[in-house]
Enzyme design. Structure first.
Site, PDB file in Angstrom:
ATOM      1  N   ASN A 147       9.582   6.548  -3.477  1.00  0.00           N
ATOM      2  CA  ASN A 147       8.881   7.502  -2.835  1.00  0.00           C
ATOM      3  C   ASN A 147       8.321   6.434  -1.592  1.00  0.00           C
ATOM      4  O   ASN A 147       7.327   6.985  -0.961  1.00  0.00           O
ATOM      5  CB  ASN A 147       7.495   7.870  -3.634  1.00  0.00           C
ATOM      6  CG  ASN A 147       6.848   6.797  -4.299  1.00  0.00           C
ATOM      7  OD1 ASN A 147       6.827   5.623  -4.177  1.00  0.00           O
ATOM      8  ND2 ASN A 147       6.006   7.302  -5.211  1.00  0.00           N
ATOM      9  N   ARG A 285      -3.743   0.696  -1.947  1.00  0.00           N
ATOM     10  CA  ARG A 285      -4.624   0.801  -2.952  1.00  0.00           C
ATOM     11  C   ARG A 285      -6.150   0.614  -2.814  1.00  0.00           C
ATOM     12  O   ARG A 285      -6.197  -0.040  -1.825  1.00  0.00           O
ATOM     13  CB  ARG A 285      -4.241  -0.325  -4.121  1.00  0.00           C
ATOM     14  CG  ARG A 285      -3.036  -0.060  -4.769  1.00  0.00           C
ATOM     15  CD  ARG A 285      -2.910   1.042  -5.698  1.00  0.00           C
ATOM     16  NE  ARG A 285      -1.700   1.211  -6.407  1.00  0.00           N
ATOM     17  CZ  ARG A 285      -0.731   2.032  -6.172  1.00  0.00           C
ATOM     18  NH1 ARG A 285      -0.997   2.469  -5.071  1.00  0.00           N
ATOM     19  NH2 ARG A 285       0.323   2.344  -6.734  1.00  0.00           N
ATOM     20  N   GLN A 314      -9.011   6.355 -10.512  1.00  0.00           N
ATOM     21  CA  GLN A 314      -8.314   7.612 -10.101  1.00  0.00           C
ATOM     22  C   GLN A 314      -8.109   8.545 -11.605  1.00  0.00           C
ATOM     23  O   GLN A 314      -7.730   7.833 -12.476  1.00  0.00           O
ATOM     24  CB  GLN A 314      -7.064   7.423  -9.485  1.00  0.00           C
ATOM     25  CG  GLN A 314      -7.214   6.586  -8.184  1.00  0.00           C
ATOM     26  CD  GLN A 314      -5.733   6.677  -7.479  1.00  0.00           C
ATOM     27  OE1 GLN A 314      -5.625   6.834  -6.026  1.00  0.00           O
ATOM     28  NE2 GLN A 314      -4.828   6.293  -8.232  1.00  0.00           N
ATOM     29  N   HIS A 333      -4.287  11.487  -4.456  1.00  0.00           N
ATOM     30  CA  HIS A 333      -3.138  10.491  -4.141  1.00  0.00           C
ATOM     31  C   HIS A 333      -1.994  11.356  -4.561  1.00  0.00           C
ATOM     32  O   HIS A 333      -1.307  11.415  -5.496  1.00  0.00           O
ATOM     33  CB  HIS A 333      -3.305   9.550  -5.559  1.00  0.00           C
ATOM     34  CG  HIS A 333      -2.428   8.223  -5.187  1.00  0.00           C
ATOM     35  ND1 HIS A 333      -2.525   7.352  -6.027  1.00  0.00           N
ATOM     36  CD2 HIS A 333      -1.420   8.114  -4.229  1.00  0.00           C
ATOM     37  CE1 HIS A 333      -1.680   6.319  -5.557  1.00  0.00           C
ATOM     38  NE2 HIS A 333      -1.010   6.868  -4.636  1.00  0.00           N
TER      39      HIS A 333
END
Length: 386
Positions: A147, A285, A314, A333
């Site tokens: 990704n 991050r 998260q 995210h």
């Protein structure tokens, strides 16, 4: 029989989709650096479908149950009474995504004596304590490059959104207004700006390539300097450190992994050296930036904008200050979890599982920790506490 514990994000609020906006995905032959796409022996899913949520199961249930293994899929991952905590004790494999990470702390790894393999369905394995994995003999693998372009596209979108003041302008339309002066009072052209990336690996380099046609001045810093011919091709200026680079930039994009050398890097001190009115984009991050320092920099005007899609923890709590700070463009995210990316990281997860159960080597580029040490991509990208 092995227990495979898979942590995925929740299904859509209206349930798992029964139809999709598009009927197919473009065909991509290989990654830009020549790395082969995930190549499992088989898949049991339709590319382009939602695979990263609980009902999608990354498409691995038929394969695992066909081999006689147990698959437990849950989104309940935090706290001592969570499904993840209860099921971890006898799990042999844990699969998680960076977008909804199952944090494998030293304490959790110590409670999981059967744990042999931690798979990141995506890229970025910092939700696993790598030092504890090394000491516990746990192999850590991720689907490298699956990704990276998805994230790079998201970075470019966020840069343009911030510089051109897109989100507030769109909100004016939603509110029924036509406040042109309000919209353009914080809108600039990207052309001519100095833009730099902290790290120029697969994502950072892809961002630089996509920004080059915008006629900007491109900068980068990385522990591994790029070849001179590539620097010349893209017109890149290399800097020996982040500290040296950021005072020259109008836009900074963070594309580095989280490890001891990068944690807390963008705090009050470094932010104070940036040009007043610079933009900071962070899809890497959250802990690379100091949470409260970012809020202070936006409130004071030191930063003109901050955008990203990474948070800590998260999912982020409802009262996280990044939800309400001024001039931000935060998303959950999502940058690396497009339906296109999901097809690749689901296939890569299947490939890793096939290698594990067949006793064949996991691809070197997928490895983060193996044999009690950083390995493969992990040895190139990460460092551990000394």
């Amino acid at each position: 029989m092995a227990k495979v514990l898979c942590v995925l994000y929740d299904d859509p609020v209206d349930g798992h989709p029964t139809n999709y906006a598009r009927d197919d995905l473009p065909t991509i032959p290989d990654y830009s650096d020549g790395q082969k796409l995930p190549s499992p022996k088989g898949i049991d899913f339709t590319p382009g479908h939602l695979l990263g949520s609980v009902s999608g199961e990354l498409g691995v249930r038929p394969y695992l149950e066909g081999l006689g293994h147990e698959l437990v899929v849950t989104s309940d991952k935090d706290g001592p009474d969570s499904v993840f905590e209860r099921e971890l004790a006898d799990a042999e494999i844990v699969i998680s995504q960076p977008f909804w990470p199952a944090y494998l702390t030293p304490e959790r790894i110590a409670k999981a004596p059967n744990l042999k393999l931690a798979v990141t369905a995506g890229i970025g394995s910092d939700h696993v304590d790598l030092q504890a994995a090394i000491e516990g003999g746990v192999t850590v693998a991720e689907v490298t490059f699956c990704n990276s372009i998805s994230v790079a596209e998201h970075v470019v979108m966020m840069i343009l959104s911030q510089v051109r003041n897109y989100l507030p302008s769109h909100q004016i339309v939603l509110d029924g207004g036509w406040n042109i002066a309000d919209a353009v009072s914080r809108s600039y052209d990207l052309e001519g700006m100095h833009v730099g990336t902290v790290a120029a690996g697969r994502i950072g380099l892809a961002v630089l390539r996509r920004l080059a046609p915008f006629d900007v001045h491109l900068h980068y810093t990385d522990r591994h300097r790029l070849p001179a011919e590539l620097e010349a091709e893209l017109g890149l200026t290399w800097h020996a450190s982040t500290d040296e680079m950021v005072p020259h930039l109008d836009v900074v994009t963070i594309n580095a992994p989280l490890h001891p050398e990068t944690e807390g890097l963008f705090g009050d001190k470094l932010l104070g050296t940036m040009k007043r009115g610079a933009y900071l984009i962070n899809t890497a991050r959250a802990k690379i930036a100091d949470r409260d320092a970012i809020v202070r920099a936006l409130e004071s005007g030191q930063l003109a904008g901050y955008a990203g899609d990474v948070w800590y923890p998260q999912p982020a709590p409802a009262d996280h200050p990044w939800r309400t700070m001024p001039h931000h463009g935060m998303t959950p995210h999502i940058s690396g979890s497009s339906l296109s990316a999901q097809a690749r990281y689901a296939a890569g997860t299947r490939e890793i599982l096939e290698s594990y159960f067949e006793g064949t080597p996991i691809r070197d580029e997928y490895l983060i920790v193996d044999g009690g040490a950083l390995a493969g991509t992990g040895a190139h990208s990460y460092s551990t506490a000394k």
